[in-house]
Scaffold this active site. Sequence first.
Site, PDB file in Angstrom:
ATOM      1  N   HIS A 144       0.882  -1.182   0.000  1.00 24.11           N
ATOM      2  CA  HIS A 144       0.000   0.000   0.000  1.00 24.11           C
ATOM      3  C   HIS A 144       0.916   1.228   0.000  1.00 24.11           C
ATOM      4  O   HIS A 144       1.702   1.419  -0.909  1.00 24.11           O
ATOM      5  CB  HIS A 144      -0.923  -0.105   1.217  1.00 24.11           C
ATOM      6  CG  HIS A 144      -2.060   0.875   1.246  1.00 24.11           C
ATOM      7  ND1 HIS A 144      -2.408   1.676   0.196  1.00 24.11           N
ATOM      8  CD2 HIS A 144      -2.949   1.177   2.233  1.00 24.11           C
ATOM      9  CE1 HIS A 144      -3.457   2.416   0.514  1.00 24.11           C
ATOM     10  NE2 HIS A 144      -3.799   2.145   1.765  1.00 24.11           N
ATOM     11  N   HIS A 149      -2.224  -1.927  -9.943  1.00 24.86           N
ATOM     12  CA  HIS A 149      -3.190  -1.347  -9.013  1.00 24.86           C
ATOM     13  C   HIS A 149      -4.438  -2.202  -9.022  1.00 24.86           C
ATOM     14  O   HIS A 149      -4.835  -2.708 -10.068  1.00 24.86           O
ATOM     15  CB  HIS A 149      -3.532   0.098  -9.426  1.00 24.86           C
ATOM     16  CG  HIS A 149      -4.149   0.875  -8.317  1.00 24.86           C
ATOM     17  ND1 HIS A 149      -5.491   0.806  -8.034  1.00 24.86           N
ATOM     18  CD2 HIS A 149      -3.596   1.692  -7.397  1.00 24.86           C
ATOM     19  CE1 HIS A 149      -5.732   1.568  -6.985  1.00 24.86           C
ATOM     20  NE2 HIS A 149      -4.603   2.109  -6.569  1.00 24.86           N
ATOM     21  N   ASP A 201       2.830   5.717  -6.729  1.00 20.84           N
ATOM     22  CA  ASP A 201       4.073   5.606  -5.974  1.00 20.84           C
ATOM     23  C   ASP A 201       5.318   5.518  -6.850  1.00 20.84           C
ATOM     24  O   ASP A 201       6.431   5.590  -6.343  1.00 20.84           O
ATOM     25  CB  ASP A 201       4.031   4.363  -5.080  1.00 20.84           C
ATOM     26  CG  ASP A 201       3.092   4.579  -3.916  1.00 20.84           C
ATOM     27  OD1 ASP A 201       3.092   5.689  -3.380  1.00 20.84           O
ATOM     28  OD2 ASP A 201       2.366   3.640  -3.565  1.00 20.84           O
TER      29      ASP A 201
HETATM   30  N1  ACO Z   1       5.050  -6.602 -10.681  1.00 17.64           N
HETATM   31  C1  ACO Z   1       4.948  -7.799 -11.315  1.00 17.64           C
HETATM   32  N2  ACO Z   1       3.802  -8.493 -11.433  1.00 17.64           N
HETATM   33  C2  ACO Z   1       2.712  -7.964 -10.882  1.00 17.64           C
HETATM   34  C3  ACO Z   1       2.727  -6.732 -10.202  1.00 17.64           C
HETATM   35  C4  ACO Z   1       3.942  -6.038 -10.114  1.00 17.64           C
HETATM   36  N3  ACO Z   1       4.030  -4.870  -9.501  1.00 17.64           N
HETATM   37  N4  ACO Z   1       1.492  -6.451  -9.751  1.00 17.64           N
HETATM   38  C5  ACO Z   1       0.725  -7.483 -10.131  1.00 17.64           C
HETATM   39  N5  ACO Z   1       1.452  -8.396 -10.810  1.00 17.64           N
HETATM   40  C6  ACO Z   1       0.973  -9.615 -11.455  1.00 17.64           C
HETATM   41  C7  ACO Z   1       0.666 -10.689 -10.422  1.00 17.64           C
HETATM   42  O1  ACO Z   1       1.782 -11.518 -10.178  1.00 17.64           O
HETATM   43  C8  ACO Z   1      -0.463 -11.421 -11.105  1.00 17.64           C
HETATM   44  O2  ACO Z   1       0.094 -12.243 -12.100  1.00 17.64           O
HETATM   45  P1  ACO Z   1      -0.534 -13.709 -12.396  1.00 17.64           P
HETATM   46  O3  ACO Z   1      -1.920 -13.449 -12.901  1.00 17.64           O
HETATM   47  O4  ACO Z   1       0.393 -14.302 -13.386  1.00 17.64           O
HETATM   48  O5  ACO Z   1      -0.529 -14.412 -11.065  1.00 17.64           O
HETATM   49  C9  ACO Z   1      -1.246 -10.326 -11.811  1.00 17.64           C
HETATM   50  O6  ACO Z   1      -0.267  -9.310 -12.080  1.00 17.64           O
HETATM   51  C10 ACO Z   1      -2.384  -9.758 -10.987  1.00 17.64           C
HETATM   52  O7  ACO Z   1      -1.849  -9.274  -9.738  1.00 17.64           O
HETATM   53  P2  ACO Z   1      -2.593  -9.290  -8.360  1.00 17.64           P
HETATM   54  O8  ACO Z   1      -1.572  -9.381  -7.266  1.00 17.64           O
HETATM   55  O9  ACO Z   1      -3.676 -10.340  -8.381  1.00 17.64           O
HETATM   56  O10 ACO Z   1      -3.276  -7.875  -8.368  1.00 17.64           O
HETATM   57  P3  ACO Z   1      -3.881  -7.159  -7.110  1.00 17.64           P
HETATM   58  O11 ACO Z   1      -4.976  -6.314  -7.620  1.00 17.64           O
HETATM   59  O12 ACO Z   1      -4.181  -8.127  -6.030  1.00 17.64           O
HETATM   60  O13 ACO Z   1      -2.651  -6.288  -6.601  1.00 17.64           O
HETATM   61  C11 ACO Z   1      -1.163  -4.545  -6.140  1.00 17.64           C
HETATM   62  C12 ACO Z   1      -2.530  -4.935  -6.721  1.00 17.64           C
HETATM   63  C13 ACO Z   1      -1.069  -5.030  -4.689  1.00 17.64           C
HETATM   64  C14 ACO Z   1      -1.061  -3.008  -6.137  1.00 17.64           C
HETATM   65  C15 ACO Z   1      -0.061  -5.184  -7.004  1.00 17.64           C
HETATM   66  O14 ACO Z   1      -0.149  -4.731  -8.339  1.00 17.64           O
HETATM   67  C16 ACO Z   1       1.333  -4.907  -6.448  1.00 17.64           C
HETATM   68  O15 ACO Z   1       1.797  -5.648  -5.581  1.00 17.64           O
HETATM   69  N6  ACO Z   1       2.035  -3.827  -6.953  1.00 17.64           N
HETATM   70  C17 ACO Z   1       3.326  -3.495  -6.421  1.00 17.64           C
HETATM   71  C18 ACO Z   1       3.166  -2.732  -5.101  1.00 17.64           C
HETATM   72  C19 ACO Z   1       2.666  -1.323  -5.325  1.00 17.64           C
HETATM   73  O16 ACO Z   1       3.151  -0.589  -6.153  1.00 17.64           O
HETATM   74  N7  ACO Z   1       1.679  -0.946  -4.478  1.00 17.64           N
HETATM   75  C20 ACO Z   1       1.118   0.393  -4.493  1.00 17.64           C
HETATM   76  C21 ACO Z   1      -0.302   0.367  -4.932  1.00 17.64           C
HETATM   77  S1  ACO Z   1      -0.914   1.983  -5.056  1.00 17.64           S
HETATM   78  C22 ACO Z   1      -1.162   2.463  -3.486  1.00 17.64           C
HETATM   79  O17 ACO Z   1      -1.352   1.717  -2.556  1.00 17.64           O
HETATM   80  C23 ACO Z   1      -1.191   3.840  -3.264  1.00 17.64           C
END
Ligand code: ACO
Length: 444
Positions: free
Chosen positions: A282, A321, A378
């Site tokens: 987050h 996201h 971010d």
């Molecule tokens: N890098 C690589 N792969 C990713 C990333 C990433 N940053 N984010 C998602 N994926 C992939 C997952 O591995 C998944 O792949 P799969 O289908 O092969 O298993 C797919 O994309 C879907 O991802 P989920 O984790 O199911 O997406 P979710 O909606 O649950 O997660 C999140 C969203 C937590 C923001 C995620 O994208 C992430 O971890 N990003 C990096 C952390 C980040 O930048 N957080 C800030 C968010 S904005 C904020 O809070 C203000």
Amino acid sequence: MSETQESAGTTSVATAQASLTVVDNRTGKSYEVPITDGTVRAMDLRQIKVDDEDFGLMTYDPAYTNTASCRSAITFIDGDKGILEYRGYPIEQLAEQATFLEVAYLLIFGELPNREQLDRWTHAITTHTFVHENVKSFVEGFRYDAHPMGMLQASVAALSTFYPEAKEIHDEQVRYEQIVRLIAKVPTLAAFAFRHAKGMPYVYPDNDLNYAENFLGMLFKIAELKYQADPRIAKALDVLLILHADHEQNCSTSAVRSVGSSQVDPYSAVAAGVGALYGPLHGGANQSVLEMLQRIGSVENVPGFIEGVKAGNERLMGFGHRVYKNFDPRAKIIKKAVDDVFEATGTTNPLLAVAQELEKIALEDEYFTKRKLYPNVDFYSGLIYEALGLPVEMFTVLFAIGRTPGWVAQWLEMVQDKEQKIARPRQIYTGDRTRDYVPIDQRG
Ligand code: ACO
């Protein structure tokens, strides 16, 4: 059974256009469930039972990915179109034309303030920035290397002990006073945490300065009689705070609402939000982004790093996201602010080139495009904070300052929402049932 539940199975004619017909293949029975605002009420499913003993059908949604937990009139997001609006005003217009305190007023009261309202609001916030002297003593109790988010969370929670009337959450005037105090004092607490880590004396707020300038002063003032922030930097900080001010039912806001639903005081509820924001998925992501950029080090290491991400070894922090599946409108605005801050500080940062290369490669790579992964708020904010001279541990603290008006606006809406009750999800129990206690010397 509630009125809604009773009507759920019997309104087929009246709501033929807006209902869901569910056939339970276990029993062959058919149910008509009303659809309102594109949703069905989870409680309307409870009538679907195998027999009278059955508890009734529940929904399973471990991360609330498809569950609306409230009605809200504060923030609108269309993740596919990349739209973010506070009370109907596009984020792009607010970032360009409004101030952070104006946006805070908008989020909390629902309308943009007129001149007189804004003056009164600004005066109220400005004259509540001081904290009780005892706050200094307990901040001093933290170790020199304590993470400022831990300090912020603890000190926000501790404010409830200074204002015991805050528990009168049904008193409008009391609520207003706590809202003012929270928005006013969070930067002071954040700055104290920063100065504590540096071993520097705390700087008291300066009521002549605006919100962003005052915060910069409390962070960086040394011996000068009057702190003067570079207006371009103060403006960039103000814009960053606006961009972070609210984001509907995100993890930390849900935490604030959930904890607040127990009718605890708003300081305790907002402290829960600070805790949720601390996590690397987050608000902690901006710290993780910078650490990731530092680890990659230079542009030529970017392709290798991307391969590692695609192989599942790690995540590309600052990308992806839960809601935005096209682009994050805040990321676009921040990208411009990066240029303004670098121009004002006269610095360049080689990590900017690393970030740009990462973005370029990822936006062309099928792994990311297929999963709809784009830079989020971010991705670039950490570079700005670093240019301001802030250590990485402070990045999420900045986010918390920006998000405070959103947290209190959402808390206020929740407290006044007659449909809300104490948050209490259900579970699917997967453990053992009714076993006889085994004395310790008879256990294997
Ligand atoms: N890098 C690589 N792969 C990713 C990333 C990433 N940053 N984010 C998602 N994926 C992939 C997952 O591995 C998944 O792949 P799969 O289908 O092969 O298993 C797919 O994309 C879907 O991802 P989920 O984790 O199911 O997406 P979710 O909606 O649950 O997660 C999140 C969203 C937590 C923001 C995620 O994208 C992430 O971890 N990003 C990096 C952390 C980040 O930048 N957080 C800030 C968010 S904005 C904020 O809070 C203000």
